[in-house]
Design a protein around this motif. Structure first.
Motif, PDB file in Angstrom:
ATOM      1  N   ARG A   1       0.836  -1.214   0.000  1.00  0.00           N
ATOM      2  CA  ARG A   1       0.000   0.000   0.000  1.00  0.00           C
ATOM      3  C   ARG A   1       0.864   1.254   0.000  1.00  0.00           C
ATOM      4  O   ARG A   1       0.557   2.243  -0.675  1.00  0.00           O
ATOM      5  CB  ARG A   1      -0.906   0.003   1.229  1.00  0.00           C
ATOM      6  N   ALA A   2       1.953   1.215   0.766  1.00  0.00           N
ATOM      7  CA  ALA A   2       2.871   2.354   0.792  1.00  0.00           C
ATOM      8  C   ALA A   2       3.540   2.530  -0.564  1.00  0.00           C
ATOM      9  O   ALA A   2       3.755   3.664  -1.022  1.00  0.00           O
ATOM     10  CB  ALA A   2       3.929   2.154   1.883  1.00  0.00           C
ATOM     11  N   LEU A   3       3.858   1.414  -1.237  1.00  0.00           N
ATOM     12  CA  LEU A   3       4.477   1.472  -2.561  1.00  0.00           C
ATOM     13  C   LEU A   3       3.512   2.058  -3.596  1.00  0.00           C
ATOM     14  O   LEU A   3       3.932   2.763  -4.514  1.00  0.00           O
ATOM     15  CB  LEU A   3       4.925   0.067  -2.999  1.00  0.00           C
ATOM     16  N   VAL A   4       2.237   1.762  -3.430  1.00  0.00           N
ATOM     17  CA  VAL A   4       1.229   2.338  -4.330  1.00  0.00           C
ATOM     18  C   VAL A   4       1.176   3.854  -4.135  1.00  0.00           C
ATOM     19  O   VAL A   4       1.126   4.623  -5.110  1.00  0.00           O
ATOM     20  CB  VAL A   4      -0.161   1.718  -4.065  1.00  0.00           C
ATOM     21  N   LEU A   5       1.211   4.308  -2.873  1.00  0.00           N
ATOM     22  CA  LEU A   5       1.211   5.740  -2.584  1.00  0.00           C
ATOM     23  C   LEU A   5       2.469   6.410  -3.127  1.00  0.00           C
ATOM     24  O   LEU A   5       2.442   7.574  -3.527  1.00  0.00           O
ATOM     25  CB  LEU A   5       1.112   5.975  -1.068  1.00  0.00           C
ATOM     26  N   ASP A   6       3.575   5.672  -3.125  1.00  0.00           N
ATOM     27  CA  ASP A   6       4.834   6.208  -3.639  1.00  0.00           C
ATOM     28  C   ASP A   6       4.929   6.106  -5.163  1.00  0.00           C
ATOM     29  O   ASP A   6       5.944   6.480  -5.748  1.00  0.00           O
ATOM     30  CB  ASP A   6       6.016   5.458  -3.027  1.00  0.00           C
ATOM     31  N   ASP A   7       3.897   5.534  -5.784  1.00  0.00           N
ATOM     32  CA  ASP A   7       3.864   5.405  -7.244  1.00  0.00           C
ATOM     33  C   ASP A   7       4.953   4.480  -7.760  1.00  0.00           C
ATOM     34  O   ASP A   7       5.431   4.625  -8.887  1.00  0.00           O
ATOM     35  CB  ASP A   7       3.982   6.787  -7.903  1.00  0.00           C
ATOM     36  N   GLU A   8       5.363   3.510  -6.942  1.00  0.00           N
ATOM     37  CA  GLU A   8       6.337   2.519  -7.390  1.00  0.00           C
ATOM     38  C   GLU A   8       5.636   1.298  -7.972  1.00  0.00           C
ATOM     39  O   GLU A   8       6.183   0.624  -8.847  1.00  0.00           O
ATOM     40  CB  GLU A   8       7.253   2.098  -6.239  1.00  0.00           C
TER      41      GLU A   8
END
Length: 241
Positions: free
Chosen positions: A160-167
């Protein structure tokens, strides 16, 4: 009557005479202990216990020392308010809201573990082209890179954090092509661009520059919640910097 039955009866007769630390409490200590124990795994801040018991500061402080000496209470770390004295009954283990769960070590955010797990998640998603949280979890466990067991919940929070970071991006499988290993309609993830698995560093989003970008508890963070930007020591330090 057998000898074993006689011994058992003797022990039962003696028990009422035995005393536990909690039985030897005076009124003020008992009142304070009951309030602390009632909070279970969340514990209570000293200022709040003073309000609830309506006891003078010196009485509360003296009673806390007595309860601590009798091993009835313990001081615990509240990750959102480390400067506050926080206590709970020794029979309880601190809740994740207080300790931060597996993301924290001795009250500090384990950024090394989080960073490594982020890297592995991106790596495996890139290698598999498309992957679900369950698939990434199994791949990481099979790799044996971590001394502790990585849970599905941890992977889900990292993703979920990676999605927010656009990774990585969240998509739904259509069951065709690269989605062949994922049932139709299931949520899965794929890297933005070529990703690390293709030899090109994944795009780093703006969230990566602030603590929120690596915080796996961000989904629980609310303005007035237990986890909040207003009380987060890491966010405050970032603002000061």
């Amino acid at each position: 009557m057998s000898r074993s039955q006689g011994s058992s009866s003797s022990l039962k007769r003696k028990r009422p005479g035995l005393s536990s630390p909690s039985q030897s409490l005076i009124d003020h200590e008992r009142k304070l202990y009951d309030v602390i124990r009632s909070k279970k795994d969340m514990g209570i801040w000293t200022r709040d216990m003073k309000k609830e018991t309506n006891l003078p500061d010196n009485v509360v402080n003296k009673s806390l020392k007595a309860l601590h000496a009798k091993n009835l209470i313990k001081e615990v770390v509240n990750i959102q308010n480390k400067g506050r004295k926080h206590y709970m009954a020794t029979e309880f283990q601190p809740s994740k809201e207080l300790t931060g769960g597996s993301w924290y070590v001795a009250g500090s955010l384990d950024t090394d573990f989080i960073g490594s797990l982020r890297m592995f998640c991106v790596k495996y998603i890139a290698e598999e082209k498309v992957a679900t949280v369950e698939q990434v979890t199994e791949l990481i466990r099979g790799n044996g890179a971590f001394a502790v067991e990585v849970t599905k919940q941890q992977v889900e929070e990292i993703v979920r954090a990676l999605v927010l970071d656009d990774e990585v991006m969240e998509v739904k499988s259509n069951g065709m092509g690269e989605f062949g290993s994922v049932p139709v309609g299931n949520v899965c993830y794929k890297c933005v661009g070529k990703g690390r698995g293709g030899g090109v560093k994944a795009v780093i989003g703006a969230m990566a520059s602030i603590p929120c970008g690596v915080c796996p508890r961000i989904s629980l963070c609310t303005p007035d919640g237990v986890i909040s930007p207003r009380t987060c020591v890491y966010y405050t330090k970032w603002l000061d910097f």
